[in-house]
Design a protein around this motif. Structure first.
Motif, short mmCIF file in Angstrom:
data_model
loop_
_atom_site.label_atom_id
_atom_site.label_comp_id
_atom_site.label_asym_id
_atom_site.label_seq_id
_atom_site.Cartn_x
_atom_site.Cartn_y
_atom_site.Cartn_z
N PHE B 120 30.25 -57.76 -60.42
CA PHE B 120 31.15 -58.42 -59.47
C PHE B 120 32.52 -57.79 -59.43
CE2 PHE B 120 32.74 -60.70 -63.12
CZ PHE B 120 31.59 -60.94 -63.88
N TYR B 121 33.23 -58.09 -58.35
CA TYR B 121 34.54 -57.54 -58.08
C TYR B 121 35.46 -58.71 -57.78
CZ TYR B 121 38.20 -55.38 -55.17
OH TYR B 121 39.38 -55.00 -54.62
N LEU B 122 36.63 -58.72 -58.43
CA LEU B 122 37.56 -59.83 -58.25
C LEU B 122 38.95 -59.29 -57.94
CD1 LEU B 122 36.64 -61.99 -61.39
CD2 LEU B 122 35.93 -62.42 -59.04
N THR B 123 39.67 -59.96 -57.07
CA THR B 123 41.09 -59.67 -56.92
C THR B 123 41.84 -60.87 -57.49
OG1 THR B 123 41.02 -60.57 -54.70
CG2 THR B 123 40.83 -58.19 -54.90
N GLU B 124 43.16 -60.79 -57.50
CA GLU B 124 43.98 -61.81 -58.14
C GLU B 124 43.61 -63.22 -57.66
OE1 GLU B 124 48.60 -61.69 -59.56
OE2 GLU B 124 47.81 -60.11 -58.28
N ASN B 125 43.62 -64.15 -58.58
CA ASN B 125 43.31 -65.56 -58.32
C ASN B 125 41.84 -65.83 -57.97
OD1 ASN B 125 46.01 -66.21 -58.70
ND2 ASN B 125 46.47 -65.75 -56.54
N GLN B 126 40.98 -64.82 -58.07
CA GLN B 126 39.57 -65.04 -57.78
C GLN B 126 38.78 -65.26 -59.07
OE1 GLN B 126 38.26 -65.40 -54.82
NE2 GLN B 126 40.02 -64.77 -53.59
N THR B 127 37.73 -66.06 -58.97
CA THR B 127 36.91 -66.41 -60.13
C THR B 127 35.44 -66.32 -59.75
OG1 THR B 127 38.57 -68.12 -60.47
CG2 THR B 127 36.66 -68.21 -61.90
N VAL B 128 34.57 -65.98 -60.69
CA VAL B 128 33.15 -66.19 -60.45
C VAL B 128 32.62 -67.18 -61.47
CG1 VAL B 128 32.51 -64.00 -59.39
CG2 VAL B 128 32.37 -64.22 -61.86
N LYS B 129 31.73 -68.03 -60.99
CA LYS B 129 31.09 -69.00 -61.87
C LYS B 129 29.61 -68.75 -61.79
CE LYS B 129 34.05 -73.03 -61.84
NZ LYS B 129 34.21 -74.40 -61.36
N SER B 130 28.95 -68.70 -62.92
CA SER B 130 27.52 -68.45 -62.89
C SER B 130 26.83 -69.45 -63.79
CB SER B 130 27.26 -67.02 -63.35
OG SER B 130 25.89 -66.86 -63.61
N SER B 131 25.92 -70.22 -63.23
CA SER B 131 25.19 -71.12 -64.12
C SER B 131 23.99 -70.34 -64.66
CB SER B 131 24.75 -72.37 -63.38
OG SER B 131 23.95 -72.02 -62.30
N LEU B 132 23.65 -70.59 -65.89
CA LEU B 132 22.56 -69.84 -66.51
C LEU B 132 21.27 -70.58 -66.27
CD1 LEU B 132 24.31 -69.00 -69.89
CD2 LEU B 132 24.53 -67.89 -67.67
N ALA B 133 20.34 -69.90 -65.64
CA ALA B 133 19.08 -70.54 -65.28
C ALA B 133 18.34 -71.06 -66.50
CB ALA B 133 18.21 -69.58 -64.50
N SER B 134 18.50 -70.34 -67.63
CA SER B 134 17.73 -70.71 -68.81
C SER B 134 18.28 -71.97 -69.48
CB SER B 134 17.72 -69.55 -69.80
OG SER B 134 19.05 -69.12 -70.03
N ILE B 135 19.58 -72.17 -69.40
CA ILE B 135 20.19 -73.37 -69.98
C ILE B 135 20.98 -74.03 -68.86
CG2 ILE B 135 21.54 -74.28 -71.90
CD1 ILE B 135 21.32 -71.63 -73.28
N PRO B 136 20.39 -75.03 -68.24
CA PRO B 136 20.96 -75.56 -67.00
C PRO B 136 22.42 -75.96 -67.05
CG PRO B 136 18.79 -76.47 -67.40
CD PRO B 136 19.15 -75.69 -68.63
N GLU B 141 32.13 -68.63 -66.78
CA GLU B 141 33.19 -68.54 -65.78
C GLU B 141 34.07 -67.34 -66.11
OE1 GLU B 141 35.08 -72.27 -64.14
OE2 GLU B 141 36.72 -71.40 -65.27
N ILE B 142 34.28 -66.49 -65.13
CA ILE B 142 35.10 -65.29 -65.37
C ILE B 142 36.17 -65.25 -64.30
CG2 ILE B 142 35.12 -62.77 -65.56
CD1 ILE B 142 31.78 -64.26 -65.65
N ASP B 143 37.43 -65.09 -64.73
CA ASP B 143 38.46 -64.95 -63.71
C ASP B 143 39.05 -63.55 -63.74
OD1 ASP B 143 41.08 -66.97 -65.26
OD2 ASP B 143 40.65 -64.84 -65.46
N TYR B 144 39.93 -63.32 -62.78
CA TYR B 144 40.52 -62.00 -62.56
C TYR B 144 41.08 -61.38 -63.83
CZ TYR B 144 43.86 -58.58 -60.74
OH TYR B 144 44.57 -57.45 -60.51
N LYS B 145 41.68 -62.21 -64.68
CA LYS B 145 42.34 -61.67 -65.87
C LYS B 145 41.35 -61.24 -66.95
CE LYS B 145 46.41 -64.57 -65.26
NZ LYS B 145 45.79 -65.87 -64.84
N ASP B 146 40.13 -61.77 -66.90
CA ASP B 146 39.13 -61.36 -67.89
C ASP B 146 38.72 -59.91 -67.66
OD1 ASP B 146 38.85 -63.82 -69.28
OD2 ASP B 146 37.74 -64.61 -67.56
#
Lengths: 474, 284
Positions: B120-136, B141-146
């Motif tokens: 994934f690609y993020l710019t400032e103030n953007q976040t991605v959230k991913s739920s793990l299919a194996s553990i509902p 959660e990863i934000d721009y600063k990570d």
């Protein structure tokens, strides 16, 4: 000991070498007795689909535990796989009760390497001449048939394009047929004609412009339909149409009403009285012509033939989408006026009688060959039983039309079928679902594989021979 | 090959590659056009290197194909432990499609999900959230600063083979190729030797062309004692910690039966939000 036959799958560039009973890296194709088959899950088609509810792919994990012995659930052949060309029973043969009678349904996916589609495109626009080649991605995949009743008919696919041409032609044809049948939009370009985007159940997009309405009829037909409603309300009506522009005072439909002549003159080539060809060039203006101002198709008004100041004229297109109302002034020049309310309703009536322009995709395939062995041990009995209306054939649950004459040539409206019912094999050929339903006793009498009959519950709970858990690539 | 745009997302399928991607920002149409073009020849070019990519990794091997080179770069970090570049194929495909999406386009955010391995690609103030299919109930959660721009999951239940018994190992790393390779390696290390409830088979018996040849891969895991679960998880935890210290990964979540553990630096924000009922085990 017999060595297991391993085969190379050429469905994609990975070219997996697959042993009998195993699947490739994609989990979509597998080797079943030396034949590459598709593994997508069965689809259960409930009568719910008619209520517009979604069709769900079959997976045991998603099954809510209800049995379906007594409900209206119908198991379609979508993703059932096939035993073709092995002369053995079809993947699923099951029993169900319909109005108290026992019925057998034989479910299989069929591989159609000679199939095609017939397309009806609701438009008056000249897409291309009869016999012109229809191309997709530059490859010839079919041709223009005829212009019929406000629609253009195309024929695509068939054995010559699928397997008779180059390898690329076959592959592109197969891809185009599959996408069309799966209700996807595809672009077709016609030699010395137009480019059209076709999608089953959707309006055609011709040279980038979406067609919205089918005209009610040609200009002459429109005069015929509405002349009596205009009589007494207006002195002249011109229905502007690219094919045949109609003029009510000169038209036979006006004559029978004793419509008075108006001294009108129309440019273009006069056919029979009140009917004119080529009043303008084809285009996106009024009635499929290139005109924006309808007066440009009229000449001078002749006083000797009835033109008088104050004479009223309605000009309208064949879809009712364009209309103008005029009065002749003292110099016999038409001046635009507001359309009176009592005429407005007749324009609305034209509009109301126009149907939405759509693309219809009919899949045509043959089920009269060796595939019949999956249903019965005596194939001709199946053909006879289909012809006698004892065996009903559906495609993914949708009703089919069976052509009279030899073989079992069936035609089905793909729009009636669940989404993504069609697949392909690299042969190239189209894979489509087929279900044969027949009374249990009849099934026995035509030599059916009666020992292979299973219950619906069993099929839903346990599925078929394929579909085990597989995991590949590191 | 299937290339389809639906609900703002682009679906790409060819052979074993199944991708869902989405871009946000004004150049989205341009980015999608570029991705479609790139994808049309991707697999055909990648298979040319397949013979070498299926062999055990050798450091400093050079490939002209960018995806092959990503696979090489990610997996050679584990040398001399056994790994083939194929361990990073899904992540590398995702990374390289993402590169095509974002190069010379104005986007705010984009992701390329290749069968669960996501770049994934993020710019400032953007976040991605991913739920793990194996553990509902666990969300990464990863934000721009990570630092992390890749997430991948491996385990014997997934589409890929595993030498180990972890149900799933999810790794966050700087890119998806590294996350993919590391997840494979950590999953392989979650193991119990010669246990009667664990059934393994030679890889090539299940899939003829497997890069794992005759290595024994897990096909069934039965009941395990709580102490066995914790011991197996501990092995994975140790391996994960080494990768973390060497800067190969940023976080990992390892799941086996009813338990899981998390590997990450204490200084980093907790990227995994735990609302699940599984038992979390903390190894000290």
């Amino acid at each position: 000991m017999l060595t297991q036959e391993k085969i190379r799958c050429d469905a994609c560039p990975v070219m997996c070498f697959i042993a009998d009973g195993k699947s490739g890296a994609c989990d979509r194709y597998a080797n079943e007795n030396g034949e590459i088959i598709r593994l997508d899950p069965l689809v259960i088609l409930n009568n719910q689909i008619e209520k517009g509810e979604q069709v769900k792919p079959f997976l045991k994990a998603d099954w809510n535990g209800e049995t379906t012995e007594n409900d209206n659930t119908f198991i379609t052949a979508i993703g059932s796989g096939t035993t073709y060309p092995d002369y053995k029973p079809a993947p699923f043969i099951f029993n169900s009760k319909v109005d108290g009678a026992d019925f057998i349904t034989v479910v299989t996916e069929a591989i159609f390497s000679y199939c095609g589609v017939k397309i009806k495109i609701d438009t008056d626009r000249h897409l291309g001449s009869e016999r012109a080649i229809v191309r997709h991605k530059g490859e010839a995949i079919g041709h223009v048939m005829t212009s019929e009743y406000g629609s253009q008919m195309l024929s695509l696919g068939g054995v010559d394009h699928l397997t008779g041409g180059t390898k690329v032609e076959g592959r592109v044809t197969c891809e185009a047929l599959m996408n069309l049948c799966n209700k996807e939009a595809i672009e077709l370009s016609i030699d010395e004609g137009l480019t059209v985007i076709v999608q089953a159940g959707k309006p055609p997009i011709i040279e980038g412009i979406e067609e919205t309405k089918m005209r009610v009829g040609c200009g002459s037909a429109t005069i015929g339909m509405f002349a009596s409603q205009w009589f007494g309300l207006v002195d002249e009506v011109v229905v502007v149409d690219d094919h045949i522009t109609g003029v009510v005072s000169e038209h036979q439909a006006g004559k029978v009403l004793d419509w008075k002549s108006t001294g009108i003159s129309v440019k273009g080539r006069r056919s029979t009285p009140g009917r004119y060809f080529q009043v303008a060039n084809p285009g996106t203006g009024w009635g499929g012509t290139d005109i924006q101002d309808p007066l440009t198709i009229l000449g001078t008004w002749n006083e000797k033939k009835g033109a008088v100041p104050g004479l009223t004229i309605l000009m309208v297109s064949t879809t009712g989408e364009n209309y103008s109302y005029y009065e002749l002034d003292n110099e016999l020049i038409p001046k635009k006026k507001k359309l009176p309310a009592n005429l407005k309703s007749s324009v609305e009536l034209i509009k109301e009688n126009c149907e939405p322009a759509l693309c219809t995709v009919m899949f045509v395939g043959g089920a009269g060959g060796s595939l019949r062995s999956g249903v019965t041990k005596n194939p001709i009995q199946l053909t006879k039983s289909v012809k006698n209306n004892e065996t009903n054939i559906t495609c993914g649950g949708a009703k089919t039309y069976i052509w009279p004459g030899g073989g079992i040539t069936l035609m089905v409206d793909v729009h009636e079928m669940p989404d993504n019912s069609f697949g392909y094999v690299p042969t190239p050929a189209i894979v489509a679902p087929l279900e044969f339903t027949i009374d249990r006793n009849k099934y026995k009498s035509i030599g059916g594989h009666t020992t292979k009959i299973r219950s619906k519950k069993d099929i839903i709970e346990n599925g078929g021979e394929y579909g085990n858990k597989k995991s590949f690539l590191s | 090959m299937l290339i389809k745009e639906k609900d703002n997302r682009l679906f790409l399928n060819h052979g074993p590659i199944d991708i869902v991607l989405e871009a946000f920002g004004k150049d989205k149409p341009l980015a999608y056009e570029k991705a479609k073009k790139y994808f049309s020849t991707l697999l055909n070019e990648l298979v040319l290197d397949m013979d070498l990519l299926k062999k055990e990794v050798v450091p400093h091997r050079h490939f002209n194909n960018k995806i092959s080179q990503s696979m090489q770069n990610a997996t050679e970090k584990f040398y001399p432990d056994f790994i083939t570049p194929m361990a990073a194929v899904a992540g590398s495909v995702a990374d390289n499609i993402l590169n095509v999406l974002v190069k010379d386009t104005k986007l705010e955010k984009a992701y390329v999900n290749n069968g669960g391995d996501v770049s994934f690609y993020l710019t400032e103030n953007q976040t991605v959230k991913s739920s793990l299919a194996s553990i509902p109930n666990i969300i990464a959660e990863i934000d721009y600063k990570d630092k992390s721009r890749g997430i991948a999951t491996s385990g014997w239940r997934g589409r890929s083979f595993s030498l180990g018994i972890a149900d799933s190992v999810t790794v966050l790393a700087d890119n998806a190729a590294m996350a993919d390779a590391a997840a494979t390696m950590i999953a392989n290390s979650v193991n119990i030797k010669n246990h009667p409830s664990i059934i393994k088979k030679p890889a090539e018996e299940i899939y003829e062309d497997s890069d794992l040849k005759n290595l024994m891969v897990t096909v069934e895991v039965g009941d395990l004692k709580q102490s066995e679960i914790e011991d197996a998880l501990r092995n994975g935890n140790e391996v994960g910690k080494t990768y973390l210290e060497n800067g190969l990964i940023n976080s990992a979540l390892i799941e086996l039966h009813n338990c899981f553990c998390i590997v990450q630096k204490e200084s980093t924000n907790l990227n995994f939000i735990n609302k699940s009922s599984l038992k979390k085990i903390n190894y000290v």
